[in-house]
Design an enzyme around this catalytic site. Structure first.
Site, PDB file in Angstrom:
ATOM      1  CB  CYS A   1      -0.910   0.011   1.220  1.00  0.00           C
ATOM      2  SG  CYS A   1      -2.301   1.163   1.030  1.00  0.00           S
TER       3      CYS A   1
ATOM      4  CB  CYS B   1      -1.896   4.872   3.305  1.00  0.00           C
ATOM      5  SG  CYS B   1      -1.908   3.338   4.237  1.00  0.00           S
TER       6      CYS B   1
ATOM      7  CB  CYS C   1      -4.360   3.798  -0.278  1.00  0.00           C
ATOM      8  SG  CYS C   1      -4.820   3.675   1.468  1.00  0.00           S
TER       9      CYS C   1
ATOM     10  CE  LYS D   1      -7.883  -1.307   4.313  1.00  0.00           C
ATOM     11  NZ  LYS D   1      -6.468  -1.029   4.123  1.00  0.00           N
TER      12      LYS D   1
ATOM     13  NE  ARG E   1      -6.763   4.670   8.708  1.00  0.00           N
ATOM     14  CZ  ARG E   1      -7.932   4.967   8.183  1.00  0.00           C
ATOM     15  NH1 ARG E   1      -8.527   6.106   8.518  1.00  0.00           N
ATOM     16  NH2 ARG E   1      -8.517   4.159   7.333  1.00  0.00           N
TER      17      ARG E   1
ATOM     18  NE  ARG F   1      -6.799   4.807   4.735  1.00  0.00           N
ATOM     19  CZ  ARG F   1      -5.757   5.624   4.732  1.00  0.00           C
ATOM     20  NH1 ARG F   1      -5.657   6.547   3.783  1.00  0.00           N
ATOM     21  NH2 ARG F   1      -4.835   5.539   5.672  1.00  0.00           N
TER      22      ARG F   1
ATOM     23  CE  LYS G   1      -7.417  -3.745   7.462  1.00  0.00           C
ATOM     24  NZ  LYS G   1      -6.423  -2.992   6.801  1.00  0.00           N
TER      25      LYS G   1
ATOM     26  CB  SER H   1      -5.179  -1.714  15.044  1.00  0.00           C
ATOM     27  OG  SER H   1      -5.977  -0.826  14.277  1.00  0.00           O
TER      28      SER H   1
ATOM     29  CE1 TYR I   1      -1.256  -5.370  14.383  1.00  0.00           C
ATOM     30  CE2 TYR I   1      -3.657  -5.488  14.357  1.00  0.00           C
ATOM     31  CZ  TYR I   1      -2.474  -5.042  13.798  1.00  0.00           C
ATOM     32  OH  TYR I   1      -2.511  -4.286  12.660  1.00  0.00           O
TER      33      TYR I   1
HETATM   34  C1  PBG Z   1      -2.982   0.132   4.805  1.00  0.00           C
HETATM   35  C2  PBG Z   1      -3.549  -0.727   5.881  1.00  0.00           C
HETATM   36  C3  PBG Z   1      -4.369  -0.359   6.965  1.00  0.00           C
HETATM   37  C4  PBG Z   1      -4.530  -1.510   7.732  1.00  0.00           C
HETATM   38  C5  PBG Z   1      -3.858  -2.534   7.075  1.00  0.00           C
HETATM   39  N1  PBG Z   1      -3.275  -2.040   5.929  1.00  0.00           N
HETATM   40  C6  PBG Z   1      -4.896   0.953   7.366  1.00  0.00           C
HETATM   41  C7  PBG Z   1      -5.921   1.647   6.594  1.00  0.00           C
HETATM   42  O1  PBG Z   1      -6.441   1.166   5.584  1.00  0.00           O
HETATM   43  O2  PBG Z   1      -6.196   2.771   6.995  1.00  0.00           O
HETATM   44  C8  PBG Z   1      -5.279  -1.598   9.031  1.00  0.00           C
HETATM   45  C9  PBG Z   1      -4.837  -2.672   9.949  1.00  0.00           C
HETATM   46  C10 PBG Z   1      -5.310  -2.536  11.354  1.00  0.00           C
HETATM   47  O3  PBG Z   1      -6.112  -1.649  11.718  1.00  0.00           O
HETATM   48  O4  PBG Z   1      -4.855  -3.344  12.160  1.00  0.00           O
HETATM   49  N2  PBG Z   1      -3.873   0.603   3.868  1.00  0.00           N
END
Ligand code: PBG
Length: 323
Positions: free
Chosen positions: A119, A121, A129, A194, A204, A216, A247, A273, A312
């Site tokens: 990615c 970002c 992204c 996603k 983030r 986004r 996700k 996360s 995690y």
């Molecule tokens: C990158 C990405 C993100 C996550 C995984 N790859 C962040 C987003 O899309 O803002 C999130 C993973 C997480 O929250 O644990 N694009």
């Protein structure tokens, strides 16, 4: 009482409960994410994700070695670069942080399955992204950069690349460039469904990747939609995705279930996360038992139909023998 059906019979003790359990969490099906940064001897705790650190490559190797002993075989690598720019150059630099980390892992522990997040970002100064023009995230020009990023990860030794950007057509573009360069055996795990989620908040913080303007919503999916997830998954499989991901996981168990019915390829779910940090926060406040909360959440994700889970909690689960 005349009761023929007594479901409690199969709950009388742990042996029979274990024997009849439909879902067993298998450590081999857990993927541990890592945040790797430049420098050496760096270990910075991420405040909003207790127990998870940003680490330099040397410390990453130590963590991977310890985790491997505990049973973790697969990892997902995120890079935190020192420099960011408009076009995310560090994402596809041969000497970028992910590329260096992957080379070091493969040299020291070739048996670990290394998946890299693809990615822009974390690497763009605007935090989006893709490439920006007049406030819009451009789809097609971004594909070239994502493909370059994936190729550089493969050249560094990644086993699998995981595009998480949600641009249209990126899986096909990545498959093409990998094949043109003879990386036929590097697989693609696409972040297919996603969603645009508030559960990415702590990530983030960890990766310093919050968008500097807007959000986004023009590329990540609307949480109100389920049918669209099927469309995304089918498109990614048609373009060559080997594994499709849903996700976040917990608020999207129905999506995992639906995707599993139609995919015909392995399904992964990302316990993100925010889902992790909620459990940590509840445990800290004494509102819940961390071990049971985590195990129940991961179990539910497998029960919904996921074949593997990125979480995690993986390290805690295995080290502390929570399962
Ligand atoms: C990158 C990405 C993100 C996550 C995984 N790859 C962040 C987003 O899309 O803002 C999130 C993973 C997480 O929250 O644990 N694009």
């Amino acid at each position: 009482m005349d009761l023929i059906n007594r479901p409690r019979r199969l709950r009388v003790n742990s042996t029979v409960r274990d024997l009849t359990a439909e879902v067993v969490i298998d450590p081999k099906k857990l993927i541990m994410p890592h945040f790797v940064c430049e420098g050496s001897e760096i270990r910075e705790p991420i405040e909003s994700m207790p127990g998870i650190d940003r680490v330099s490559v040397d410390n990453l190797l130590t963590d991977l070695e310890n985790d491997y002993k505990a049973g973790i075989r697969s990892v997902l690598i995120f890079g935190i670069p020192e420099k960011k720019d408009e076009v995310g150059s560090e994402a596809y630099s041969d000497m970028g942080i992910v590329q260096n980390a992957v080379r070091s892992i493969k040299k020291r522990m070739p048996e670990i399955l290394v998946i890299t997040d693809v990615c822009l970002c974390e690497y763009t100064n605007h935090g989006h992204c893709g490439i920006i023009e007049k406030g819009d995230v451009l789809n097609d020009p971004t594909l070239k950069l994502l493909a370059k990023t994936a190729l550089s990860h493969a050249e560094a030794g990644a086993d699998m690349v995981a595009p998480s950007d949600m641009m249209d057509g990126r899986v096909g573009e990545i498959r093409d460039i990998l094949d043109e360069n003879n990386f036929f055996n590097v697989s693609i795990m696409s972040y297919a469904a996603k969603y645009c989620s508030a559960f990415y908040g702590p990530f983030r913080d960890a990766a310093g990747s919050a968008p500097q303007f807007g959000d986004r919503k023009s590329y990540q999916m609307d949480p109100r939609n389920a049918l669209e997830a099927e469309k995304e998954v089918i498109a990614d499989i048609d373009e060559g995705a080997d594994i499709v991901m849903v996700k976040p996981a917990l608020s999207y168990l129905d999506i995992i279930h639906r995707v599993k019915q139609i995919a015909g390829v392995p399904v992964c779910a990302y316990n993100v996360s925010g889902e992790y940090s909620m459990v940590k926060a509840a445990a800290k406040l004494g509102y819940g038992d961390e071990r049971r909360l985590a195990a129940e959440i991961i179990t539910s994700i497998f029960r919904a139909g996921s074949d593997m889970v990125i979480t995690y909690h993986a390290r805690d689960i295995l080290k502390n023998k929570w399962i």
